[in-house]
Design an enzyme around this catalytic site. Structure first.
Site, PDB file in Angstrom:
ATOM      1  N   GLN A 124       0.834  -1.197   0.000  1.00  0.00           N
ATOM      2  CA  GLN A 124       0.000   0.000   0.000  1.00  0.00           C
ATOM      3  C   GLN A 124       0.876   1.258   0.000  1.00  0.00           C
ATOM      4  O   GLN A 124       1.630   1.479   0.946  1.00  0.00           O
ATOM      5  CB  GLN A 124      -0.855  -0.058   1.264  1.00  0.00           C
ATOM      6  CG  GLN A 124      -1.985   0.901   1.316  1.00  0.00           C
ATOM      7  CD  GLN A 124      -2.463   1.058   2.740  1.00  0.00           C
ATOM      8  OE1 GLN A 124      -1.815   1.686   3.560  1.00  0.00           O
ATOM      9  NE2 GLN A 124      -3.595   0.471   3.058  1.00  0.00           N
ATOM     10  N   GLY A 125       0.789   2.049  -1.044  1.00  0.00           N
ATOM     11  CA  GLY A 125       1.615   3.260  -1.138  1.00  0.00           C
ATOM     12  C   GLY A 125       0.823   4.512  -0.854  1.00  0.00           C
ATOM     13  O   GLY A 125       0.426   5.223  -1.775  1.00  0.00           O
ATOM     14  N   SER A 127       1.503   6.633   2.481  1.00  0.00           N
ATOM     15  CA  SER A 127       2.271   7.618   3.245  1.00  0.00           C
ATOM     16  C   SER A 127       3.474   8.143   2.458  1.00  0.00           C
ATOM     17  O   SER A 127       3.976   7.469   1.558  1.00  0.00           O
ATOM     18  CB  SER A 127       2.777   6.996   4.548  1.00  0.00           C
ATOM     19  OG  SER A 127       1.697   6.723   5.392  1.00  0.00           O
ATOM     20  N   SER A 160       4.732  -1.285   3.686  1.00  0.00           N
ATOM     21  CA  SER A 160       5.052  -2.570   4.324  1.00  0.00           C
ATOM     22  C   SER A 160       5.322  -3.658   3.297  1.00  0.00           C
ATOM     23  O   SER A 160       4.518  -3.885   2.399  1.00  0.00           O
ATOM     24  CB  SER A 160       3.905  -3.016   5.231  1.00  0.00           C
ATOM     25  OG  SER A 160       3.801  -2.149   6.328  1.00  0.00           O
ATOM     26  N   GLU A 243      -8.978  -1.091   7.382  1.00  0.00           N
ATOM     27  CA  GLU A 243      -7.676  -1.427   7.947  1.00  0.00           C
ATOM     28  C   GLU A 243      -7.654  -1.189   9.456  1.00  0.00           C
ATOM     29  O   GLU A 243      -6.840  -1.756  10.171  1.00  0.00           O
ATOM     30  CB  GLU A 243      -6.625  -0.546   7.260  1.00  0.00           C
ATOM     31  CG  GLU A 243      -5.211  -0.962   7.469  1.00  0.00           C
ATOM     32  CD  GLU A 243      -4.254   0.080   6.883  1.00  0.00           C
ATOM     33  OE1 GLU A 243      -3.111  -0.277   6.678  1.00  0.00           O
ATOM     34  OE2 GLU A 243      -4.664   1.218   6.635  1.00  0.00           O
TER      35      GLU A 243
END
Lengths: 382, 326
Positions: A124-125, A127, A160, A243
């Site tokens: 997941q991109g 931040s 992550s 999430e």
């Protein structure tokens, strides 16, 4: 919030599923993890094994590779894994829900079955170095060319396990002038695309879960955009809402197992325990079981038609409370982890400190509760 | 009950509560108590748990208790309408029961309001407005009927408590399974009332934070106040989830699982309901510290409620034991 009785699940139907799952588990024991195997590789093998039995994506419609059952069925599988000390279900629920809601029919049919089976591993991109919880401060930019494709430049952080992933759910600004909630778009970024560099970042617990992602003139096609231009903000809100729900992230089983370990250790050392430690363990058990009850209530509400929204900030804060108190207590029960080589408990303790930071800090969650859930007035800006 | 039937009963109770709520501690008088109890009795709620199968589920009773807790009410809904009838119902399924002499029983507890242990002393009739007798469940499942004595002091100004005779007349027994169900049900009903109280008081403080201005701003716009209210909201939601889930377990799960869920709910409520009321009082500021404000009525209820039936320490000790040794 409903003030009539909630259906927390049909016990007979769920018991049947639990029985079937136990029978399957008996014939498919947890794989061994060699000492040098990275955790995500081990978890990926476990993911595939669960999928082969039909135990991943129970609440995803059948045409997309799921079983078309309810979230309560998925909860039951999670419970059972936790009770056995097995790793939880793969943490893809939030990605699946983002695709279900915002993806095109073509994207859902192409991507969801491969996500559920583990053929595609996603990260997941969201931040960035200049924008963690503050998504509005995002500066990665996807410039639309007259030919229709996009050229993306920027940097992502805290992605992550990007080094083990093939695909990234990427957020990027598609309009520099418009306000954040209409100027961000979501993309599907293959990580082997030219111009993408992944650099692992060592965390306080020694693990290299987190990565930096550098994007230099990366070309993305129009069909790789998820939803319309400007849909990135609502998509991100949906994704983080799922999430933040303990049930969706599979944390519950991990907590349950550790609590039982703490109880047993305390039971064996009766009479020699430091003052108050038994109460601390009891408190951890309460936190954990409140979280289980809370996740079930959320699931029941979701089934009654309520979608995941700002309430998920409550979930996140409860999960943080449970996790941080649990690992603080675990270090008191196993103090040797502080004086020796360290171990799993110490590593997880460090990870628990991040619980109040990742997925939106605790302060951000409180702002969301105050403003969006309770409708308190907007404050003066410093 | 059918869904619309339940909605009807709940709305009836809500209308009653709006009419008979105490606006301040000065409203808590003998005459107003009697009037309120008579009006509650006329709603006919004692039949909800008297029959087998009961007319209302445990989940429905818990929601009614939550509703009752929302307003400062002196009435004994818990003791006389929900708890004592449930005990008689469970008794009917156990050994042969002697008739109960009183027409309107409530429940008896140990002098410190906890579940009685083997040598409970200084018994009290708890939540006894409108009651004429009290039923005690002994630790080993024996049930006795006790006479009511003089009023017993309690910090909760809304709750009626009287001393009860040490000697009781036997009325029967409940089985160990029924005893677990009984304890779980009592914990859930008492916790539910506290959940309603904490939720309503936090809601009132949210409204106040919108209206009250300081430094030219509504205080609800200050982040320090917002975060305090957000934390209180999280605590109330935790209490709600734990308690409603425990109520569902009573209707759907084994007595053992239901008791664990009920203990978890009461432990959460014991600490979190008090914390939530503290937060609300901080938002109200100085006015909440006065006799005339309702804040202390909520605080007193939560404070005493947190020690009623089972204290935090009682519960945490049990919940710290490994599975299978409890």
């Amino acid at each position: 919030m409903t003030d009539t009785p909630l259906n927390f699940g049909d016990p007979e139907d769920l018991e049947r599923l639990r029985h079937d799952f136990r029978a399957w588990l008996a014939g498919h024991p947890l794989p061994e993890r060699p000492a040098d195997e990275p955790l995500p590789v081990f978890l990926h093998r476990w993911h595939r094994q669960l999928h082969s039995g039909g135990w991943v994506g129970l609440d995803v419609p059948e045409q997309y590779g799921g079983r078309g059952l309810t979230a309560l069925h998925q909860v039951t599988v999670s419970d059972e894994l936790g009770a056995r000390g097995a790793p939880g279900v793969p943490r893809i629920g939030y990605l699946a829900h983002a695709l279900l809601r915002f993806g095109s029919e073509e994207q859902r049919r192409r991507l969801l079955p491969r996500m559920l089976s583990g053929d595609d591993v996603w990260c997941q991109g969201f931040s960035e170095p200049g924008a963690g919880s503050d998504l509005a401060g995002m500066s990665t930019y996807a410039e639309r060319r007259p030919e229709g494709h996009y050229i993306v430049n920027g940097q992502k952080l805290w992605t992550s396990y990007a080094q083990y992933s093939g695909l990234c759910l990427l957020l990027a600004r598609t309009d520099r002038a418009a306000p954040a909630h209409t100027s961000i778009s979501a993309f599907l970024l293959p990580l082997d695309r030219p111009g993408v560099t992944v650099r692992p970042l060592r965390a306080a617990n020694g693990d290299d879960e987190f990565c930096e992602l550098f994007l230099d003139d990366v070309r993305l096609e129009e069909f790789e955009r998820i939803g319309a231009e400007g849909d990135g903000w609502p998509l991100a809100m949906t994704t983080v809402a799922y999430e933040r729900n303990a049930q969706d992230t599979g944390h519950l089983s991990k907590y349950g197992l550790l609590i039982e370990r703490l109880r047993r250790a305390a039971h064996e050392r009766r009479g020699t325990l430091p003052d108050g430690l038994l109460s601390d363990i009891g408190r951890c058990a309460v936190d954990y079981q409140v979280l289980v009850a809370h996740a079930r209530r959320r699931t029941a509400e979701r089934l009654a038609g309520q979608s995941a929204g700002p309430e998920s900030s409550v979930d996140k804060l409860l999960m943080t409370r449970a996790e941080q108190r649990l690992y603080e207590t675990a270090l008191k029960v196993f103090p040797e982890e502080l004086y020796g080589e360290g171990g799993e408990v110490l590593g997880d303790y460090f990870y628990s400190r991040a619980a109040s930071v990742y997925g939106g800090t605790s302060q951000i969650q409180r702002n969301i509760i105050a403003k969006r859930l309770l409708g308190l007035p907007v404050g003066p800006r410093a | 009950m059918e869904r619309d039937e339940f909605t009807l009963v709940r709305d009836m109770l809500r209308a009653f509560a709006t009419r008979f709520r105490s606006g301040s501690a000065d409203d808590v008088k003998a005459q107003t108590r009697t009037d309120a109890q008579r009006a509650l009795d006329e709603l006919g709620l004692t039949g909800l748990r008297r029959t087998s199968p009961p007319a209302a589920t445990a989940q429905e009773c818990a929601l009614l208790a939550e509703e009752h807790g929302r307003q400062p009410l002196t009435t004994s809904l818990l003791g006389t309408a929900l708890l004592a009838p449930e005990l008689l119902r469970l008794l009917d399924e156990g050994e042969r029961a002697e008739p109960v002499h009183g027409a309107r029983p409530t429940v008896a507890l140990a002098g410190d309001l906890r579940f009685p242990d083997r040598d409970a002393v200084g018994l009290v009739a708890w939540d006894c407005d409108g009651a004429d007798t009290a039923l005690l469940v002994h630790a080993e499942g024996r049930v006795t009927e006790h006479e009511l004595g003089s009023p017993a002091p309690t910090a909760d100004l809304l709750r009626g408590v009287r001393r009860a005779s040490a000697e009781g007349r036997p009325v029967g027994r409940i089985t160990p399974g029924a005893h677990r169900s009984w304890q779980a049900y009592a914990l859930v009903v008492v916790a539910s009332e506290l959940v309603g109280a904490a939720r309503a008081f936090v809601e009132q403080s949210v409204d106040y934070a919108r209206e009250r201005h300081q430094y030219g701003q509504p205080i609800g716009s200050f982040q320090a106040v917002q975060h305090q209210i957000a934390d209180a909201t999280v605590l109330v939601e935790a209490c709600t989830s734990a308690t409603r889930y425990a109520a569902w377990c009573l209707d759907s799960e084994t007595p053992g699982r239901a008791l664990t869920a009920a203990r978890v709910a009461k432990a959460e409520v014991n600490s979190s309901a008090v914390e939530a009321v503290y937060a609300g009082m901080q938002v109200f500021g100085g006015i909440a510290q006065t006799w005339e404000h309702v804040a202390h009525l909520y605080l007193r209820r939560a404070l005493v409620g947190a020690t009623t039936l089972a204290t935090t320490s009682d519960l945490l000790t049990v919940l710290a034991a490994p599975e299978g040794t409890r």
